[in-house]
Every structure is written in structure tokens, then in C-alpha cells.
Design an enzyme around this catalytic site. Structure first.
Site, short mmCIF file in Angstrom:
data_model
loop_
_atom_site.label_atom_id
_atom_site.label_comp_id
_atom_site.label_asym_id
_atom_site.label_seq_id
_atom_site.Cartn_x
_atom_site.Cartn_y
_atom_site.Cartn_z
N CYS A 4 0.96 -1.28 0.08
CA CYS A 4 0.30 0.47 -0.08
C CYS A 4 0.38 1.38 0.01
CB CYS A 4 -0.73 0.02 1.67
SG CYS A 4 -1.56 1.89 1.38
N CYS A 7 0.65 3.54 3.33
CA CYS A 7 0.96 2.77 4.15
C CYS A 7 2.79 2.98 4.14
CB CYS A 7 0.79 1.02 4.13
SG CYS A 7 -0.40 0.70 5.48
N ASP A 30 -0.58 15.87 -1.98
CA ASP A 30 -0.41 15.24 -3.00
C ASP A 30 0.31 15.67 -3.81
OD1 ASP A 30 -3.68 13.32 -3.83
OD2 ASP A 30 -2.23 14.38 -5.76
N ASN A 87 -13.16 9.60 -1.95
CA ASN A 87 -13.70 8.76 -2.77
C ASN A 87 -13.47 6.59 -2.80
OD1 ASN A 87 -13.75 10.28 -4.89
ND2 ASN A 87 -11.76 10.49 -5.07
N HIS A 98 -6.42 3.00 0.37
CA HIS A 98 -5.98 3.48 2.19
C HIS A 98 -6.69 4.52 2.32
CE1 HIS A 98 -2.91 3.92 5.28
NE2 HIS A 98 -3.46 4.68 5.47
N HIS A 100 -8.20 8.00 2.95
CA HIS A 100 -7.64 9.51 2.95
C HIS A 100 -8.62 10.37 2.90
CE1 HIS A 100 -8.11 6.64 -0.64
NE2 HIS A 100 -7.41 8.93 -1.36
N HIS A 102 -9.60 14.27 0.66
CA HIS A 102 -8.81 14.65 0.14
C HIS A 102 -9.36 16.20 0.67
CE1 HIS A 102 -7.93 12.38 -4.18
NE2 HIS A 102 -8.69 11.81 -3.12
#
Ligand code: 5GP
Ligand code: ZN
Length: 114
Positions: A4, A7, A30, A87, A98, A100, A102
Site C-alpha cells: 500500500c 502505508c 498530494d 472517494n 487506504h 484518505h 482530500h
């Protein structure tokens, strides 16, 4: 999870521009920003997405959202506004499995999404 990307960022194996970190979450810029501000707020623990979240994970998400609000105030764009996006799955356009959020801001954003 060993394969990942997020990770690996948590483990320091992949570099990232970290803007916030505590014992349970991390925030970093990002790699493909969609605005002047585009930061990923992630759980340190590997949670694939909302579908897999436990009761405890939802409590952590509350703290992540609180930190997002705090960060926007600290950086001075809270009043101008911003967008928080999560998303989920193929139709949601999730690419990294994983958890998250945004945080996108620094410009007026269009609605609805495509
Ligand atoms: P998703 O489509 O899963 O909601 O969003 C994944 C996001 O992670 C995308 O905005 C993408 O640009 C970002 N991303 C993917 N790989 C990396 C990386 O290695 N480093 C950073 N900083 N962002 C990444
Ligand atoms: Zn992970």
C-alpha cells in the site's frame, strides 16, 4: 499492508511533504494537486475505505475532519472555503485503497463533479 502506497508513506519508505502528523493520522501534499491546496489526510492504520471502517475508525474520522478544519484555519483559507472529498470504490474513483480525505482549496471549485 506491504503493497500500500500510503502505508509506505506512513512508514517513511516513500517520501512525502508532510504538513501534519500525530499518533493516529498524517497529512501530506498530494503528488498531483488539483488546486493551490491539495492535502491528503489519512489514517496511519490501514483502513481500505468507508466500507471497511469499524466503529472505532469512524471516531478517528471525526478527529481527522476536526484536524482538517483546524488546518484550514491555520493556513488562512477557512473563510474562503474548501472541499473535503472521500472517494469510495470504483464508481467513486478511489485509486488508493487506504482511507484518505482530500482537502482541496485555494481556488473556486466547480460543482457537480464529473
Ligand atoms: P483517490 O483517487 O484514491 O481518492 O486519491 C488518491 C490520491 O493519492 C490522488 O489524488 C493521487 O494524486 C494521490 N497519490 C497517489 N500516489 C501518491 C504518492 O505516492 N504520493 C502522494 N503525495 N500522493 C499520491
Ligand atoms: Zn495502507
Amino acid at each position: 499492508m506491504s503493497d500500500c502506497i500510503f502505508c509506505k508513506i506512513v512508514a517513511g519508505e516513500i517520501p512525502a511533504k508532510v504538513v501534519y502528523e500525530d499518533d493516529e493520522m498524517m497529512a501530506f501534499e498530494d503528488i498531483n494537486p488539483q488546486g493551490p491546496v491539495h492535502v491528503q489526510f489519512i489514517s496511519k492504520r490501514h483502513i481500505p475505505n468507508l466500507n471497511e471502517a469499524t466503529e472505532e475508525d469512524f471516531e478517528l474520522m471525526g478527529r481527522i475532519l476536526k484536524q482538517i478544519a483546524r488546518y484550514s484555519r491555520q493556513e488562512g483559507f477557512s473563510e474562503a472555503g474548501y472541499r473535503v472529498v472521500n472517494n469510495v470504490g470504483p464508481d467513486g474513483g478511489q485509486e488508493v485503497y487506504h482511507l484518505h480525505f482530500h482537502l482541496i482549496g485555494g481556488r473556486p471549485l466547480q460543482w457537480p463533479p464529473g
